[in-house]
Write a protein that holds these residues in place. Sequence first.
Motif, PDB file in Angstrom:
ATOM      1  N   ARG A 166       0.822  -1.191  -0.007  1.00 53.85           N
ATOM      2  CA  ARG A 166       0.074   0.057   0.039  1.00 53.85           C
ATOM      3  C   ARG A 166       0.832   1.351   0.081  1.00 53.85           C
ATOM      4  O   ARG A 166       1.856   1.253   0.811  1.00 53.85           O
ATOM      5  CB  ARG A 166      -0.950  -0.129   1.121  1.00 53.85           C
ATOM      6  CG  ARG A 166      -1.783  -1.002   1.052  1.00 53.85           C
ATOM      7  CD  ARG A 166      -2.857  -1.154   2.524  1.00 53.85           C
ATOM      8  NE  ARG A 166      -2.162  -1.281   3.766  1.00 53.85           N
ATOM      9  CZ  ARG A 166      -2.622  -1.515   4.838  1.00 53.85           C
ATOM     10  NH1 ARG A 166      -3.927  -1.188   4.932  1.00 53.85           N
ATOM     11  NH2 ARG A 166      -2.079  -2.002   5.855  1.00 53.85           N
ATOM     12  N   PRO A 167       0.395   2.211  -0.704  1.00 58.79           N
ATOM     13  CA  PRO A 167      -0.955   2.538  -1.393  1.00 58.79           C
ATOM     14  C   PRO A 167      -0.712   2.136  -2.897  1.00 58.79           C
ATOM     15  O   PRO A 167      -1.806   2.257  -3.600  1.00 58.79           O
ATOM     16  CB  PRO A 167      -0.966   4.097  -1.379  1.00 58.79           C
ATOM     17  CG  PRO A 167       0.587   4.401  -1.427  1.00 58.79           C
ATOM     18  CD  PRO A 167       1.064   3.670  -0.556  1.00 58.79           C
ATOM     19  N   PRO A 194      -3.136  -3.125  -2.916  1.00 59.38           N
ATOM     20  CA  PRO A 194      -3.985  -3.477  -1.672  1.00 59.38           C
ATOM     21  C   PRO A 194      -3.399  -4.748  -1.111  1.00 59.38           C
ATOM     22  O   PRO A 194      -4.351  -5.797  -0.890  1.00 59.38           O
ATOM     23  CB  PRO A 194      -5.383  -3.270  -1.876  1.00 59.38           C
ATOM     24  CG  PRO A 194      -5.397  -3.565  -2.961  1.00 59.38           C
ATOM     25  CD  PRO A 194      -4.280  -3.047  -3.982  1.00 59.38           C
ATOM     26  N   GLU A 246      -9.369  -1.767   4.038  1.00 63.71           N
ATOM     27  CA  GLU A 246      -8.141  -1.479   4.687  1.00 63.71           C
ATOM     28  C   GLU A 246      -7.914  -1.656   6.140  1.00 63.71           C
ATOM     29  O   GLU A 246      -7.143  -2.152   6.652  1.00 63.71           O
ATOM     30  CB  GLU A 246      -8.124   0.223   4.461  1.00 63.71           C
ATOM     31  CG  GLU A 246      -7.800   0.793   3.343  1.00 63.71           C
ATOM     32  CD  GLU A 246      -6.641   0.458   2.873  1.00 63.71           C
ATOM     33  OE1 GLU A 246      -5.602   0.661   3.510  1.00 63.71           O
ATOM     34  OE2 GLU A 246      -6.268  -0.037   1.713  1.00 63.71           O
ATOM     35  N   ASP A 259      -5.117  -3.742   7.663  1.00 64.52           N
ATOM     36  CA  ASP A 259      -4.278  -3.089   8.793  1.00 64.52           C
ATOM     37  C   ASP A 259      -4.020  -4.341   9.857  1.00 64.52           C
ATOM     38  O   ASP A 259      -3.097  -4.431  10.553  1.00 64.52           O
ATOM     39  CB  ASP A 259      -4.943  -2.181   9.595  1.00 64.52           C
ATOM     40  CG  ASP A 259      -5.013  -0.866   8.825  1.00 64.52           C
ATOM     41  OD1 ASP A 259      -3.897  -0.689   8.014  1.00 64.52           O
ATOM     42  OD2 ASP A 259      -5.793   0.028   8.946  1.00 64.52           O
TER      43      ASP A 259
END
Length: 199
Positions: A100-101, A104, A149, A153
């Motif tokens: 990322r970015p 993904p 996202e 994470d």
Amino acid sequence: MASGDVDGITSGDGITSGDGGSTVTIGVSLAVPDPYGARIQDARARYGDPLARTVPTHVTLLPPTEVPRERLGAIELQLSAAAARHRSFRVSLHGSDSFRPVSPVVYVRLGAGVRECRMLEASVRSGLLARELAFPYHPHVTVAQAVDESVLDRAQWDFRDYRAEFQVSGFCLYLFGADQVWRPELHLGFGGADMGTDS
């Protein structure tokens, strides 16, 4: 190997389904052995990764590549010759990172074995399989992609202290099936060792 993955094996737009037509989509990878491979695949499934059960846990050497079906025999001979020029080596996996970015994808980093993977990748992506890459080659093991996202994470956090080591004695040629699943077609051992074929 994937169209949306910097790395590797997945399905994606424009990839042939391998339904008996004149072309077939192949990929070449180092398989991550069990129990590590199964545990990473299970984690991908828990994260809701839609590719978790269609993509074996791997380190990509050649991303999805469409080739004429009639050339498969010659390609197998080329890969066999490439494998014969290399020797077994140790791979260590250590900690997580993300593309990322740009993409993904969360992955486990390689410690030991990076140089050998780069040499292998150069041997494989040559001759009949010479092609340009969308991104510079970066050996890694994907643990999550194509999810929110917040899930990426969590995956990156979960694998922050991940460690594994295993010996690599060859690589696999994979075929992308009509059912959207990648399966090993041919196992190629380093130094000329015969690892057999899959039916």
